[in-house]
Design a protein around this motif. Structure first.
Motif, mmCIF file in Angstrom:
data_model
loop_
_atom_site.group_PDB
_atom_site.id
_atom_site.type_symbol
_atom_site.label_atom_id
_atom_site.label_comp_id
_atom_site.label_asym_id
_atom_site.label_seq_id
_atom_site.Cartn_x
_atom_site.Cartn_y
_atom_site.Cartn_z
ATOM 1 N N LEU A 63 55.746 43.485 -22.019
ATOM 2 C CA LEU A 63 55.712 42.152 -22.617
ATOM 3 C C LEU A 63 55.194 41.127 -21.627
ATOM 4 C CD1 LEU A 63 59.280 42.357 -24.171
ATOM 5 C CD2 LEU A 63 57.153 42.354 -25.486
ATOM 6 N N GLN A 64 54.368 40.208 -22.143
ATOM 7 C CA GLN A 64 53.994 39.040 -21.350
ATOM 8 C C GLN A 64 55.083 37.974 -21.490
ATOM 9 O OE1 GLN A 64 49.796 38.411 -22.787
ATOM 10 N NE2 GLN A 64 49.376 38.416 -20.596
ATOM 11 N N PRO A 65 55.122 37.012 -20.591
ATOM 12 C CA PRO A 65 56.269 36.094 -20.558
ATOM 13 C C PRO A 65 56.341 35.117 -21.720
ATOM 14 C CG PRO A 65 54.618 35.456 -18.925
ATOM 15 C CD PRO A 65 54.205 36.792 -19.455
ATOM 16 N N GLY A 66 55.259 34.971 -22.508
ATOM 17 C CA GLY A 66 55.292 34.027 -23.617
ATOM 18 C C GLY A 66 55.807 34.601 -24.916
ATOM 19 N N VAL A 67 56.146 35.884 -24.941
ATOM 20 C CA VAL A 67 56.670 36.506 -26.164
ATOM 21 C C VAL A 67 58.097 36.019 -26.408
ATOM 22 C CG1 VAL A 67 57.259 38.676 -27.296
ATOM 23 C CG2 VAL A 67 55.228 38.543 -25.829
ATOM 24 N N ILE A 68 58.360 35.514 -27.602
ATOM 25 C CA ILE A 68 59.722 35.122 -27.960
ATOM 26 C C ILE A 68 60.577 36.376 -28.093
ATOM 27 C CG2 ILE A 68 61.130 34.100 -29.807
ATOM 28 C CD1 ILE A 68 58.908 32.070 -30.233
ATOM 29 N N GLY A 69 61.805 36.309 -27.626
ATOM 30 C CA GLY A 69 62.679 37.479 -27.608
ATOM 31 C C GLY A 69 62.813 38.135 -28.971
ATOM 32 N N ALA A 70 62.995 37.330 -30.015
ATOM 33 C CA ALA A 70 63.143 37.879 -31.360
ATOM 34 C C ALA A 70 61.876 38.579 -31.819
ATOM 35 C CB ALA A 70 63.522 36.768 -32.341
ATOM 36 N N ALA A 71 60.715 38.099 -31.372
ATOM 37 C CA ALA A 71 59.451 38.741 -31.741
ATOM 38 C C ALA A 71 59.333 40.114 -31.089
ATOM 39 C CB ALA A 71 58.274 37.859 -31.343
#
Length: 944
Positions: free
Chosen positions: A107-115
C-alpha cells in the motif's frame, strides 16, 4: 523563523504553483489536525510523487528547513501540524497491490484504511490495524502512528504485521526493503549508519535491565516514544530501521509504501453487552476473557453509558443501572456459524462466573449488534455534543497492566473528581488494559490551562510511574505527551531515542517537537482556539472524518476547513480586525465551491452538516428575494424556457459539430465570469412535455401518483445517448408494466419541491413551493390513500425534510421499486457490467444498499467506483462551477471504463457522471425496464 529565499526559489522550480500554498486562507485551513493544537505553516505543498518528496527533503536538509508530513490529518496528539513546511499527500499515493491471494498487501501512504480492507474483502482478509478513524485515516498515518483499534490488540498492529517498507530518510536517501537492488545500494551508501544502528541494538540487548523494560513496555499497547522494541526484536540493522519507522510520527523519515501481512476477516460474528455491578467484577471478567475466543472486549463505565442512555434505540434499562455499574461490549468472530456457536458457549461459561446486573445476550442479528456497537461509538460524540462553546474535546488513551485494570479505572475516576472534570467518561479496549477517557477543556484563560496541566501531571504520575503503564496506547505521542516520554521510559531509554533521532535526522528537520522535545512545556503551547462561529457548527471538533466524502476536498476547502476558517473570521471580527481579504477568499473557497449536499453530516461524530452553514451564509448574501418570488410564480414559463434553451443549444451543436460547440461554449462560459452555463456533450436534449390523461376512469389496478420533477420534465437524454425516451415516459411505462394506474398532478409544470431556491438561500420561497406541492400531492393521492412516486431522489428528500406530512406516503425510485415493483416483475439480469452512483440524497434517505440490491438483480456485474461519494454537480453547480464536478469525478472514468452504462437517481447528477465517466448514466428505471417483463396473472396469484 522565515523560510530561506534559496529554499523557496528551489521549491518554486520543482512544484507547480497550483500545488504550493502560502496565502492566509490556505495556511490557516491546513493549520489544523484532529488534535487540540494549531500551528500555521508558512508553506503547504501538495506532493504527488516520491521523487518530489525526495528532492524536497534534500533541499530542506541542505537549508535546515523543518518539514512535517501529513496524510489525512486525523491525528489526535498534534503530529500533523507545523509552523514551517507541511507536505500533504495528493491524489497519486493511492496504489495498492494484493499478493499471495490476499495474504499480503502493498500500500502507498494515501490509501484510506477502509479502502485497503475493501480491496481485501473478496479474500476474507483485512489489515491488522483497525483504528476508529479507519474510514478517514490513511495508511501513512496508520503506520507512522502504529495505530491499532478495538480488535487489533498488540499482535496485529503495523509493527507486528510489517512485511516490507519503502522509505526516505531525512537526506532523501531511498530504501525499499523488498527490492534487492535498493537494499544493496543502501547497505553500501549508508554502511556507517547501519553499523551504528547494529551497535545500538547490541548495546540495548546487552543491557539486561533496559532490554527487560522495553519488553515489558511492549507487552502493553504502547505508542509513547520511538519503537525501541526494534532494537531487541531484531539484529539486522535494516529490520531495525524499518521497525523504528513504525510509530515514529514522521520524525525519522517518510514512508512511501508499506507491505502488510494481512489477517483473517471472519464473516460470522456475534456481540453481547454485559453489565456488571461494579468496576472490580467487570475487570476481573476481562482478565478471565483474555484467553477466550473473543475478538473485541470494550469497557464502558457508568458515565459513558449515562452519556448515551437517552439516544434513540437505547435499551430503556440503561437509564436505570446502578451508579457503580460497568459494562463490557464483547464480540466474537469465526470462520463458520457452528464454530461461532462453540465459541459463544465457551465465553458464556466464563461470564457465568461473575455477578451481572443486566445483559443483552450474544446476537448475530445485524440490527442487534449494530445497536450495541452504536452505544460504544456514540460515547465520544455524546461528550462533544454537550460541551460549552469555546471548549475542545480531548480524548486521551492510556494503558494499565490488565491485572491492575480495576484499580487503574477507579484511580482515574478519582482524578476526574479531584480536578472537577465531571463530564469525563471512560471506555476502551479492555483486553489490552487500554482505556480512553474523554473530557472537555477550555484554553481561553490561564487558569484553564493550569487546571489542564495539573491534571496531566497527575495522570502521567499515575499511569507511567505508579502503574508502570503507557501514557499513549494507540494515539501517538505527538506534542501532547512529548514532555512525559522520559518520565515513562527512564533516562537510559529516553537518551537512546535521542541517539536514534540524531543518527537518522542529524539536522533535526523532521517534525520537530513531536514525540521528542527539549521543551518541557511544549504540550501547553500552540493550543488551538475553538471560538464561536455559528450554532450550526460550533460543536465541530475538527476531527476530519468528513473529508473523504466532500467533493471539494483537495480543490478548495473541506467541511472541516470551512469551519476552521469561518471560526477564525468570526473571532477576528469580534476583535475588531479587518477580514475583508479573508472573506473575499472565503466566498470562492468556502461558499461557491461547496456542494452543500450534507454527506459530511453522515461521517461527522456530532452530526454537523456544513452545508447548512453554507446555505445560511448564502442566504445572508441573497439580494433578489422579489425576483425569486416572481420566478416561483412563473414555473410553467421557466420550464418552457429551459426546453427552448436546450433545443437552441442542440441546434447549434448540430450546426457546428460537438468539438467546436464545446470549445465555443467553454470560451463563452469563461468570458461571462462563469455566469453562462457550461455546455458539454453530456448536455441533455429537451424532453417532450408530460402526457396528461383526462379525469382518471374507474380502474381495478392499484393507483400511484407520479410526480415528475422539474428536471425530468425539462431534460431528456443527451444527443449521444443510446436511450431516446425522457425519464418521465420511461417511468410511466415501467409503472404500467408492473400493473399500476398512473395518476399525474393536475398542473405538474407549475409545481416544484423548492430545492433550487433552498440551495441559493431563498428559504421562504423554497418552503412556499414545497408546501404548494405537498397540498397538490395530498389532493391527487385522495388524502394520502395512494402512494406517491417522485422520480428523482433529491426532490424526494426535499419533500421528506422539515416535518413531512404524515398523511403522505412519498417514495423515491429505489424504495418504490424495491417494495412495489420487484414483486410484480420477472427480471432476466444482463451480463454487461453496470456502474452505480449512489447519490447524496439516496444516502440520506437510507436507500444506498437497496439501490445496489436492485442493480444486482438487473446485472450480474455491478461496479461501485471507489472514492466517488458526491459527484459535485449539486443541482446546477455542474453548469456554473464545473471545476467542482470535474474534481469530484476525476477518478471516475478509469473506474467505470469497462461498464456498459451507469445507474443513478438524479437527472442532473447523471449529466456530470456521463461527462466525466465516459459512459451514459441513467436512472435505474431504464435498466429495470429493459431487463424485466410483467408477471402473468398466474405469477401474481399466490393461490396458483
Amino acid at each position: 523563523m522565515t523560510l530561506p529565499a534559496a529554499f523557496l526559489a528551489a521549491v518554486a522550480r520543482l512544484i507547480p504553483p497550483q500545488r504550493r500554498f502560502d496565502d492566509p486562507l490556505s495556511t490557516l485551513a491546513f493549520g489544523t489536525d484532529a488534535s487540540f493544537y494549531r500551528l500555521i505553516p508558512q508553506l503547504v505543498i501538495r506532493v504527488e510523487s516520491e521523487e518530489e518528496v525526495q528532492q524536497l527533503l534534500q533541499l530542506a536538509n541542505q537549508q535546515h528547513v523543518a518539514v512535517t508530513f501529513r496524510a489525512a490529518g486525523t491525528s489526535l496528539s498534534g503530529q500533523a501540524v507545523s509552523d514551517s513546511v507541511l507536505l500533504v499527500l495528493g491524489d497519486h499515493w493511492n496504489g495498492r497491490e494484493i499478493r499471495q491471494d490476499g495474504a499480503q498487501i502493498r500500500l502507498q501512504p494515501g490509501v484510506i484504511g477502509a479502502a485497503a480492507n475493501a480491496a481485501l474483502a473478496p479474500y476474507q482478509r483485512k489489515i491488522g490495524p483497525d483504528p476508529a478513524s479507519i474510514n478517514a485515516c490513511k495508511i501513512g498515518g496508520i503506520v507512522a502512528n502504529n495505530a491499532s483499534g478495538m480488535c487489533c490488540g498488540t499482535a496485529q498492529n503495523s509493527y507486528h504485521t510489517l512485511a516490507g517498507m519503502r522509505l526516505l530518510l531525512a537526506d532523501g536517501t531511498l530504501l525499499d526493503s523488498e527490492d534487492p537492488a535498493s537494499v544493496a545500494r543502501f547497505r553500501q551508501e549508508k554502511a556507517g549508519l547501519l553499523a551504528e544502528l547494529a551497535e545500538l541494538g547490541r548495546q540495548t540487548r546487552a543491557n539486561q535491565a533496559l532490554a527487560e523494560r522495553i519488553r515489558h513496555k511492549y507487552r502493553l499497547k504502547n505508542t509513547t516514544g520511538l519503537a525501541l522494541n526494534a532494537l531487541v526484536d531484531f539484529d539486522d540493522p535494516l529490520d531495525i530501521l524499518c521497525h523504528l519507522m513504525v510509530g515514529s510520527e514522521g520524525i525519522l523519515g517518510f514512508i512511501s509504501a508499506v507491505t502488510y501481512h494481512t489477517v483473517p476477516d471472519y464473516p460470522h460474528k456475534a456481540s453481547a453487552l454485559v453489565v456488571f455491578p461494579d468496576v472490580e467484577s467487570c475487570c476481573r471478567a476481562v482478565t478471565a476473557l483474555k484467553p477466550q475466543p473473543v475478538s473485541a472486549v470494550e469497557l464502558l463505565d457508568r458515565r459513558s453509558l449515562r452519556s448515551v442512555q437517552e439516544k434513540p434505540g437505547m435499551p430503556a434499562w440503561v437509564a436505570a443501572l446502578s451508579e457503580q455499574a460497568c459494562a463490557l461490549l464483547i464480540e466474537s468472530r469465526a470462520a463458520s456459524a457452528s464454530l461461532l456457536q462453540e465459541q459463544l458457549a465457551q465465553i458464556n461459561a466464563v461470564l457465568g462466573q461473575f455477578p451481572q446486573e443486566r445483559q443483552v445476550a450474544f446476537s448475530s442479528d445485524p440490527a442487534v449488534y449494530n445497536l450495541l456497537w452504536k452505544i460504544r461509538k456514540d460515547t465520544f460524540p455524546a461528550v462533544g455534543a454537550v460541551r460549552r462553546t469555546g471548549t475542545t474535546v480531548i480524548i486521551e488513551d492510556v494503558t494499565f497492566p490488565i491485572e491492575r485494570l480495576a484499580e487503574g479505572v477507579n484511580q482515574l475516576l478519582a482524578l476526574f473528581d479531584k480536578h472537577a472534570y465531571h463530564e469525563a467518561i471512560i471506555f476502551g479496549h479492555a483486553l489490552e488494559g487500554n482505556l480512553h477517557f474523554v473530557f472537555t477543556q477550555g484554553f481561553e484563560e490561564p487558569a484553564q490551562v493550569a487546571r489542564y496541566e495539573a491534571f496531566m501531571q497527575d495522570v502521567a504520575q499515575l499511569v507511567a510511574v505508579d502503574f508502570g503503564g503507557s501514557l499513549k496506547a494507540e494515539h501517538g505521542t505527538g506534542r501532547n505527551m512529548a514532555p512525559f516520554v522520559e518520565l515513562e521510559w527512564g533516562q537510559d531509554a529516553y537518551q537512546l531515542m535521542w541517539q536514534i533521532k540524531a543518527l537518522l535526522d542529524p539536522h533535526g528537520i523532521l517534525n520537530p517537537d513531536v514525540q521528542l522535545s527539549r521543551d518541557p512545556q511544549i504540550h501547553l503551547k500552540h493550543l488551538k482556539p475553538l471560538p464561536a462561529a455559528d450554532e450550526l457548527v460550533d460543536k465541530c471538533i475538527e476531527c476530519g472524518f468528513c473529508e473523504p466524502v466532500c467533493p471539494s476536498h483537495g480543490l478548495t476547502l473541506s467541511p472541516r476547513q470551512r469551519i476552521v476558517v469561518w471560526r477564525d473570521i468570526q473571532a477576528r471580527e469580534r476583535a475588531g480586525e479587518n477580514t475583508q481579504a479573508l472573506r473575499q477568499a472565503y466566498q470562492h473557497h468556502g461558499l461557491d465551491t461547496c456542494a452543500a449536499t450534507g454527506l459530511c453530516a453522515q461521517r461527522c461524530p456530532v452530526g454537523i452538516n456544513t452545508g447548512d452553514l453554507v446555505r445560511k451564509l448564502r442566504a445572508q448574501r441573497a439580494r433578489h428575494g422579489a425576483l425569486a418570488h416572481r420566478l416561483g410564480a412563473q414555473l410553467p414559463a421557466l420550464l418552457r424556457a429551459a426546453r427552448l434553451a436546450l433545443r437552441l443549444a442542440d441546434g447549434t451543436r448540430r450546426l457546428l459539430g460537438t468539438p467546436r460547440m464545446a470549445r465555443l461554449m467553454r470560451r463563452l462560459h469563461q468570458a461571462s465570469g462563469q455566469r453562462l452555463p457550461l455546455w458539454t456533450p453530456a448536455m441533455p436534449q429537451a424532453a417532450s412535455p408530460l402526457r396528461l390523461d383526462s379525469q382518471p376512469l374507474p380502474d381495478a389496478r392499484p393507483r400511484v401518483v407520479y410526480f415528475a420533477a422539474c428536471v425530468s420534465q425539462a431534460m431528456g437524454p443527451s444527443a449521444s445517448d443510446g436511450e431516446r425516451q425522457p425519464l418521465h415516459e420511461k417511468t410511466r411505462a415501467l409503472l404500467e408494466k408492473a400493473g399500476y394506474q398512473v395518476i399525474h398532478l393536475a398542473s405538474p409544470d407549475s409545481l416544484c419541491c423548492g430545492q433550487p431556491w433552498q440551495s441559493k438561500g431563498y428559504f421562504s420561497e423554497a418552503q412556499a413551493q414545497r408546501l404548494r406541492l405537498l397540498d397538490a400531492l395530498l389532493q391527487a393521492s385522495r388524502g394520502g390513500l395512494d402512494p406517491i412516486y417522485c422520480d428523482t431522489s433529491p426532490c424526494t428528500l426535499r419533500l421528506l425534510q422539515d416535518h413531512p406530512d404524515p398523511r403522505l406516503d412519498i417514495y423515491e425510485p429505489v424504495r418504490f421499486i424495491q417494495q412495489h415493483l420487484l414483486p410484480r416483475l420477472e427480471i432476466t439480469p444482463q451480463t454487461e457490467p453496470v456502474a452505480v452512483h449512489v447519490t447524496c440524497s439516496t444516502q440520506h434517505l437510507g436507500q444506498a444498499e437497496a439501490l445496489l440490491n436492485i442493480a444486482r438483480r438487473c446485472s450480474t456485474q455491478v461496479i461501485i467506483p471507489e472514492g466517488i461519494h458526491c459527484c459535485g454537480f449539486a443541482g446546477d453547480k455542474g453548469f456554473t462551477t464545473p471545476q467542482l464536478n470535474a474534481h469530484a469525478l476525476r477518478n471516475l472514468q478509469q473506474a467505470v471504463q469497462h461498464c456498459s452504462e451507469g445507474l443513478s437517481t438524479s437527472r442532473t447528477c447523471e449529466i456530470g457522471l456521463s461527462q466525466h465517466g465516459g459512459i451514459d448514466y441513467h436512472s435505474v428505471v431504464y435498466l429495470l425496464d429493459r431487463v424485466s417483463r410483467a408477471l402473468s396473472h398466474d405469477d401474481n396469484n399466490p393461490e396458483k
